[in-house]
Design a protein around this motif. Structure first.
Motif, PDB file in Angstrom:
ATOM      1  N   ILE A 156      46.619 -89.715  21.558  1.00  0.00           N
ATOM      2  CA  ILE A 156      46.812 -88.322  21.134  1.00  0.00           C
ATOM      3  C   ILE A 156      47.451 -87.498  22.250  1.00  0.00           C
ATOM      4  O   ILE A 156      48.239 -86.586  21.977  1.00  0.00           O
ATOM      5  N   ARG A 157      47.167 -87.837  23.489  1.00  0.00           N
ATOM      6  CA  ARG A 157      47.775 -87.095  24.596  1.00  0.00           C
ATOM      7  C   ARG A 157      49.286 -87.296  24.654  1.00  0.00           C
ATOM      8  O   ARG A 157      50.004 -86.456  25.186  1.00  0.00           O
ATOM      9  N   THR A 158      49.753 -88.409  24.114  1.00  0.00           N
ATOM     10  CA  THR A 158      51.171 -88.735  24.266  1.00  0.00           C
ATOM     11  C   THR A 158      51.962 -88.700  22.956  1.00  0.00           C
ATOM     12  O   THR A 158      53.168 -88.929  22.967  1.00  0.00           O
ATOM     13  N   GLY A 159      51.295 -88.432  21.832  1.00  0.00           N
ATOM     14  CA  GLY A 159      52.026 -88.425  20.566  1.00  0.00           C
ATOM     15  C   GLY A 159      51.153 -87.967  19.420  1.00  0.00           C
ATOM     16  O   GLY A 159      49.959 -87.698  19.588  1.00  0.00           O
ATOM     17  N   ASP A 160      51.756 -87.902  18.244  1.00  0.00           N
ATOM     18  CA  ASP A 160      51.050 -87.394  17.069  1.00  0.00           C
ATOM     19  C   ASP A 160      50.633 -88.498  16.106  1.00  0.00           C
ATOM     20  O   ASP A 160      50.101 -88.211  15.027  1.00  0.00           O
ATOM     21  N   THR A 161      50.876 -89.757  16.480  1.00  0.00           N
ATOM     22  CA  THR A 161      50.482 -90.891  15.650  1.00  0.00           C
ATOM     23  C   THR A 161      49.380 -91.676  16.351  1.00  0.00           C
ATOM     24  O   THR A 161      49.488 -91.991  17.533  1.00  0.00           O
ATOM     25  N   VAL A 162      48.313 -91.961  15.615  1.00  0.00           N
ATOM     26  CA  VAL A 162      47.188 -92.701  16.167  1.00  0.00           C
ATOM     27  C   VAL A 162      47.050 -94.012  15.413  1.00  0.00           C
ATOM     28  O   VAL A 162      46.918 -94.030  14.189  1.00  0.00           O
ATOM     29  N   ARG A 163      47.107 -95.119  16.118  1.00  0.00           N
ATOM     30  CA  ARG A 163      46.943 -96.438  15.533  1.00  0.00           C
ATOM     31  C   ARG A 163      45.499 -96.875  15.701  1.00  0.00           C
ATOM     32  O   ARG A 163      44.923 -96.783  16.785  1.00  0.00           O
ATOM     33  N   GLY A 164      44.890 -97.365  14.610  1.00  0.00           N
ATOM     34  CA  GLY A 164      43.514 -97.810  14.681  1.00  0.00           C
ATOM     35  C   GLY A 164      43.172 -98.668  13.480  1.00  0.00           C
ATOM     36  O   GLY A 164      43.993 -98.856  12.574  1.00  0.00           O
ATOM     37  N   VAL A 165      41.968 -99.190  13.469  1.00  0.00           N
ATOM     38  CA  VAL A 165      41.540-100.079  12.382  1.00  0.00           C
ATOM     39  C   VAL A 165      40.792 -99.284  11.311  1.00  0.00           C
ATOM     40  O   VAL A 165      40.164 -98.270  11.595  1.00  0.00           O
ATOM     41  N   PHE A 166      40.903 -99.745  10.076  1.00  0.00           N
ATOM     42  CA  PHE A 166      40.083 -99.280   8.957  1.00  0.00           C
ATOM     43  C   PHE A 166      40.101 -97.756   8.791  1.00  0.00           C
ATOM     44  O   PHE A 166      39.122 -97.057   9.080  1.00  0.00           O
ATOM     45  N   ALA A 167      41.209 -97.259   8.285  1.00  0.00           N
ATOM     46  CA  ALA A 167      41.352 -95.813   8.073  1.00  0.00           C
ATOM     47  C   ALA A 167      40.230 -95.256   7.209  1.00  0.00           C
ATOM     48  O   ALA A 167      39.790 -94.117   7.390  1.00  0.00           O
ATOM     49  N   GLY A 168      39.743 -96.064   6.254  1.00  0.00           N
ATOM     50  CA  GLY A 168      38.754 -95.570   5.305  1.00  0.00           C
ATOM     51  C   GLY A 168      37.315 -95.872   5.660  1.00  0.00           C
ATOM     52  O   GLY A 168      36.419 -95.635   4.831  1.00  0.00           O
ATOM     53  N   GLU A 208      46.914 -97.305  10.043  1.00  0.00           N
ATOM     54  CA  GLU A 208      45.976 -98.417  10.089  1.00  0.00           C
ATOM     55  C   GLU A 208      46.620 -99.681  10.646  1.00  0.00           C
ATOM     56  O   GLU A 208      47.742-100.052  10.272  1.00  0.00           O
ATOM     57  N   VAL A 209      45.873-100.360  11.529  1.00  0.00           N
ATOM     58  CA  VAL A 209      46.302-101.602  12.155  1.00  0.00           C
ATOM     59  C   VAL A 209      45.427-102.735  11.612  1.00  0.00           C
ATOM     60  O   VAL A 209      44.209-102.576  11.496  1.00  0.00           O
ATOM     61  N   PRO A 210      45.999-103.889  11.261  1.00  0.00           N
ATOM     62  CA  PRO A 210      45.164-105.012  10.797  1.00  0.00           C
ATOM     63  C   PRO A 210      44.156-105.406  11.860  1.00  0.00           C
ATOM     64  O   PRO A 210      44.474-105.398  13.060  1.00  0.00           O
ATOM     65  N   PRO A 211      42.947-105.772  11.456  1.00  0.00           N
ATOM     66  CA  PRO A 211      41.914-106.088  12.452  1.00  0.00           C
ATOM     67  C   PRO A 211      42.295-107.242  13.374  1.00  0.00           C
ATOM     68  O   PRO A 211      41.879-107.261  14.536  1.00  0.00           O
ATOM     69  N   GLU A 212      43.103-108.182  12.892  1.00  0.00           N
ATOM     70  CA  GLU A 212      43.487-109.300  13.747  1.00  0.00           C
ATOM     71  C   GLU A 212      44.426-108.863  14.877  1.00  0.00           C
ATOM     72  O   GLU A 212      44.656-109.605  15.831  1.00  0.00           O
ATOM     73  N   GLU A 213      44.942-107.642  14.788  1.00  0.00           N
ATOM     74  CA  GLU A 213      45.818-107.115  15.835  1.00  0.00           C
ATOM     75  C   GLU A 213      45.120-106.033  16.658  1.00  0.00           C
ATOM     76  O   GLU A 213      45.757-105.289  17.401  1.00  0.00           O
ATOM     77  N   ALA A 214      43.786-105.949  16.534  1.00  0.00           N
ATOM     78  CA  ALA A 214      43.056-104.822  17.110  1.00  0.00           C
ATOM     79  C   ALA A 214      42.729-104.984  18.589  1.00  0.00           C
ATOM     80  O   ALA A 214      42.363-104.000  19.243  1.00  0.00           O
ATOM     81  N   GLY A 215      42.846-106.193  19.137  1.00  0.00           N
ATOM     82  CA  GLY A 215      42.438-106.433  20.518  1.00  0.00           C
ATOM     83  C   GLY A 215      42.926-105.406  21.521  1.00  0.00           C
ATOM     84  O   GLY A 215      42.124-104.840  22.282  1.00  0.00           O
ATOM     85  N   PRO A 216      44.246-105.116  21.562  1.00  0.00           N
ATOM     86  CA  PRO A 216      44.750-104.156  22.553  1.00  0.00           C
ATOM     87  C   PRO A 216      44.195-102.744  22.389  1.00  0.00           C
ATOM     88  O   PRO A 216      44.279-101.935  23.327  1.00  0.00           O
ATOM     89  N   LEU A 217      43.647-102.435  21.222  1.00  0.00           N
ATOM     90  CA  LEU A 217      43.085-101.100  21.001  1.00  0.00           C
ATOM     91  C   LEU A 217      41.699-100.951  21.610  1.00  0.00           C
ATOM     92  O   LEU A 217      41.170 -99.830  21.689  1.00  0.00           O
ATOM     93  N   PHE A 218      41.099-102.060  22.040  1.00  0.00           N
ATOM     94  CA  PHE A 218      39.750-102.031  22.611  1.00  0.00           C
ATOM     95  C   PHE A 218      39.747-102.720  23.975  1.00  0.00           C
ATOM     96  O   PHE A 218      39.077-103.736  24.172  1.00  0.00           O
ATOM     97  N   PRO A 219      40.490-102.183  24.928  1.00  0.00           N
ATOM     98  CA  PRO A 219      40.577-102.835  26.240  1.00  0.00           C
ATOM     99  C   PRO A 219      39.214-102.909  26.919  1.00  0.00           C
ATOM    100  O   PRO A 219      38.418-101.973  26.876  1.00  0.00           O
ATOM    101  N   GLY A 220      38.960-104.055  27.517  1.00  0.00           N
ATOM    102  CA  GLY A 220      37.703-104.235  28.239  1.00  0.00           C
ATOM    103  C   GLY A 220      36.532-104.641  27.376  1.00  0.00           C
ATOM    104  O   GLY A 220      35.440-104.894  27.896  1.00  0.00           O
ATOM    105  N   THR A 221      36.716-104.710  26.056  1.00  0.00           N
ATOM    106  CA  THR A 221      35.623-105.101  25.178  1.00  0.00           C
ATOM    107  C   THR A 221      35.547-106.620  25.103  1.00  0.00           C
ATOM    108  O   THR A 221      36.535-107.275  24.755  1.00  0.00           O
ATOM    109  N   PRO A 222      34.407-107.218  25.443  1.00  0.00           N
ATOM    110  CA  PRO A 222      34.287-108.680  25.361  1.00  0.00           C
ATOM    111  C   PRO A 222      34.590-109.168  23.950  1.00  0.00           C
ATOM    112  O   PRO A 222      34.231-108.497  22.968  1.00  0.00           O
ATOM    113  N   PRO A 223      35.261-110.313  23.807  1.00  0.00           N
ATOM    114  CA  PRO A 223      35.652-110.796  22.475  1.00  0.00           C
ATOM    115  C   PRO A 223      34.495-110.909  21.503  1.00  0.00           C
ATOM    116  O   PRO A 223      34.639-110.571  20.324  1.00  0.00           O
TER     117      PRO A 223
END
Length: 276
Positions: A143-155, A213-228
């Motif tokens: 949000i600090r760098t743009g108006d589009t937010v990528r994330g999982v499960f919009a609903g 919305e981002v597919p969950p299989e592509e979500a890794g980079p959205l959660f840096p530092g989170t153990p698999p």
């Protein structure tokens, strides 16, 4: 004396501020006292999990954050009992409930902590919040760098709770009679989707934001530092909330006398965190 572990976390920081404002003696434990930025009237002490006894000297009550125990919860509890601590308030998790997946790593972590506290012989109160409003801070860099937010499960539907509402309940559990042996389930006052939350943050910062919305299989980079293993558990939890009404409790109001704050209020309180 009330000892607060995890004192620079979202809930711990809010709790320390509340207790100090109420004139209570507080010892705030943190791994970096020099950068803690806690109220001057708090006794800020470096947390040393390998030597907990001095940290608890003179304490009668303990606020405990599982990750703040440094992986040595049994030792910390033993030291607390020896020091004369009478009551532990644990920040647990709403995932600990009847019918839960007991193999889920987040459940295992918190249920184990609850069991160890019960076995310690200390009086206890467990706080079991569901979704934290502060989870939305994961979107702040985007949000600090743009108006589009990528994330999982919009609903996905949650009832996110303001961290200061958790702290307010913790304060009452520490100071008032009647909470020993209770497990308080805590939520915000209303269900919101991820799309709703992004819109609320947009209103708070005066911009139009869009959730993609981002597919969950592509979500890794959205959660840096989170153990698999934690990430997979999180994604499983998130997927299960899509289109499902979340649990909503009135516990915050019942204990504090004030309704839980909305996500819109949380976004307004944290608007600065989302601005460049």
């Amino acid at each position: 004396m009330i000892v607060v572990t995890g004192a620079t976390g979202n809930v711990g920081r809010a709790l320390v501020a509340r207790l100090v404002a109420d004139g209570r003696a507080v010892r705030a434990l943190t791994r970096a006292p020099e950068t803690a930025g806690l109220p001057d009237k708090a006794e800020v002490v470096r947390f040393r999990p390998d030597d907990p006894a001095p940290l608890l000297a003179g304490a009668t009550k303990l606020f405990l954050y599982v990750q703040g125990a440094g992986g040595r919860l049994p030792e910390l509890l033993a030291a607390a009992r020896t020091a004369g601590v009478r009551h532990v308030v644990l920040l647990s998790s709403g995932i600990v409930r009847e019918g839960a997946d007991e193999t889920h790593p987040i459940h295992v972590m918190h249920a184990t902590a609850e069991r160890q506290i019960r076995d310690s012989g200390l009086a206890w109160t467990f706080l079991r919040p569901n979704a934290f409003a502060t989870n939305a801070l994961q979107w702040a860099p985007q949000i600090r760098t743009g108006d589009t937010v990528r994330g999982v499960f919009a609903g996905m539907l949650t009832a996110p709770i303001h961290e200061d509402d958790i702290a307010a309940v913790a304060e009452r559990a520490l100071l008032d009679d009647g909470h020993e042996g209770a497990a308080h389930r805590l939520t915000g006052p209303a269900a919101t989707t991820n799309t709703d939350q992004i819109a609320a943050i947009g209103r708070a910062v005066g911009r139009g934001l869009t959730f993609v919305e981002v597919p969950p299989e592509e979500a890794g980079p959205l959660f840096p530092g989170t153990p698999p293993e934690f990430l997979q558990g999180l994604l499983k939890n998130f997927a299960a909330t899509v289109g499902v009404a979340p649990e909503i409790t009135t516990t915050v109001e019942e204990i504090t006398g004030r309704p839980a704050r909305t996500f819109a209020r949380w976004a307004a309180d944290h608007a600065a965190d989302f601005r460049p």
